[in-house]
Design a protein around this motif. Structure first.
Motif, PDB file in Angstrom:
ATOM      1  N   ARG A  74     -30.317  86.209   4.078  1.00  0.00           N
ATOM      2  CA  ARG A  74     -30.441  86.956   5.344  1.00  0.00           C
ATOM      3  C   ARG A  74     -29.971  86.115   6.528  1.00  0.00           C
ATOM      4  O   ARG A  74     -29.295  86.622   7.440  1.00  0.00           O
ATOM      5  N   GLN A  75     -30.313  84.836   6.556  1.00  0.00           N
ATOM      6  CA  GLN A  75     -29.934  83.975   7.680  1.00  0.00           C
ATOM      7  C   GLN A  75     -28.411  83.823   7.780  1.00  0.00           C
ATOM      8  O   GLN A  75     -27.864  83.787   8.877  1.00  0.00           O
TER       9      GLN A  75
ATOM     10  N   LEU B 266     -32.010  95.120  13.452  1.00  0.00           N
ATOM     11  CA  LEU B 266     -32.488  94.945  14.825  1.00  0.00           C
ATOM     12  C   LEU B 266     -31.413  94.320  15.708  1.00  0.00           C
ATOM     13  O   LEU B 266     -31.203  94.740  16.849  1.00  0.00           O
ATOM     14  N   GLU B 267     -30.744  93.322  15.178  1.00  0.00           N
ATOM     15  CA  GLU B 267     -29.683  92.643  15.926  1.00  0.00           C
ATOM     16  C   GLU B 267     -28.556  93.619  16.284  1.00  0.00           C
ATOM     17  O   GLU B 267     -28.010  93.580  17.389  1.00  0.00           O
TER      18      GLU B 267
ATOM     19  N   ASP C 230     -32.001  94.094   5.380  1.00  0.00           N
ATOM     20  CA  ASP C 230     -32.994  93.348   6.143  1.00  0.00           C
ATOM     21  C   ASP C 230     -33.140  93.907   7.555  1.00  0.00           C
ATOM     22  O   ASP C 230     -32.159  94.106   8.256  1.00  0.00           O
ATOM     23  N   GLU C 231     -34.372  94.133   7.971  1.00  0.00           N
ATOM     24  CA  GLU C 231     -34.611  94.726   9.293  1.00  0.00           C
ATOM     25  C   GLU C 231     -34.183  93.811  10.438  1.00  0.00           C
ATOM     26  O   GLU C 231     -33.789  94.295  11.494  1.00  0.00           O
ATOM     27  N   THR C 232     -34.211  92.504  10.237  1.00  0.00           N
ATOM     28  CA  THR C 232     -33.792  91.585  11.302  1.00  0.00           C
ATOM     29  C   THR C 232     -32.320  91.773  11.632  1.00  0.00           C
ATOM     30  O   THR C 232     -31.925  91.743  12.798  1.00  0.00           O
TER      31      THR C 232
ATOM     32  N   GLU D 258     -37.100  99.509  18.713  1.00  0.00           N
ATOM     33  CA  GLU D 258     -35.965  98.929  19.455  1.00  0.00           C
ATOM     34  C   GLU D 258     -34.961 100.014  19.820  1.00  0.00           C
ATOM     35  O   GLU D 258     -34.340  99.966  20.878  1.00  0.00           O
TER      36      GLU D 258
ATOM     37  N   LEU E  78     -27.109  87.113   9.157  1.00  0.00           N
ATOM     38  CA  LEU E  78     -27.455  87.220  10.572  1.00  0.00           C
ATOM     39  C   LEU E  78     -26.563  86.320  11.426  1.00  0.00           C
ATOM     40  O   LEU E  78     -26.042  86.754  12.464  1.00  0.00           O
TER      41      LEU E  78
ATOM     42  N   SER F 242     -37.817 100.804   9.070  1.00  0.00           N
ATOM     43  CA  SER F 242     -38.522  99.795   9.837  1.00  0.00           C
ATOM     44  C   SER F 242     -39.033 100.345  11.170  1.00  0.00           C
ATOM     45  O   SER F 242     -38.270 100.852  11.994  1.00  0.00           O
TER      46      SER F 242
END
Length: 184
Positions: free
Chosen positions: A67-68, A102-103, A97-99, A134, A71, A128
């Protein structure tokens, strides 16, 4: 030749000390200008190739299991200039992944285009809660910018989570009264 001389005169007036020193070292004024133009073109071409290579590498990073990595690749692509990135970023709304999602929603709030706006409809169904909350902020930003967002607002007002419905009502109350008159 007169056009070259006019350009040369304009450059001399803008940078007299710099060009005078180079002129005495390298020969004629025209050759100095030509050398600068060739150097600038080479630098721009090298930057373009580097940007294209970086874009290719970052695009591959979007498929990474970590994920990182996804992202960071996404953030790098978002910051890149002169690349066709809009559809690639929109596709990341489907990331697991929700992160990451979100981005993307936050990016859409900062980069308001018709394509990004249309893509927000798919976020209404996001699993999510954080992404849907958001979305409310992003939708109200689009409303303030003059986009007609009734479908998104209606979808958020019918969300399965009371938290989302309440947050949307609160945001509507904060919008100026005439906001729904404007359309894009």
């Amino acid at each position: 030749m007169h056009g070259v001389m006019a350009v040369a005169l304009a450059v001399v007036l803008a940078f007299p000390a710099d060009l005078t020193a180079q002129e005495s070292e390298e020969g004629t004024f025209e050759s100095t200008l030509l050398k600068r133009e060739v150097e600038t073109r080479k630098r721009l071409e090298a930057e373009r190739k580097l940007n294209a290579a970086l874009f290719t590498e970052m695009r591959a990073g979007l498929l990474n299991d970590d994920r990182q990595v996804r992202l960071q690749s996404l953030r790098t692509i978002m910051d890149m200039k002169e690349v066709d990135k809009e559809l690639l970023i929109i596709d990341m709304l489907d990331d697991r992944d929700e992160t990451v999602r979100l981005e993307v929603v936050r990016y859409f709030a900062r980069h308001q285009t018709q394509a990004n706006f249309k893509a927000l409809l798919s976020v209404l169904e996001d699993e999510s809660l954080a992404v849907r909350l958001e979305l409310i902020k992003t939708v109200t930003d689009y409303c303030r910018a003059g986009y007609e967002a009734q479908d998104l607002i209606h979808g958020l007002l019918e969300d399965k989570q009371p938290t989302v419905r309440k947050a949307m009502l609160e945001e509507i109350a904060r919008l100026p009264d005439d906001i729904f008159v404007k359309t894009r």
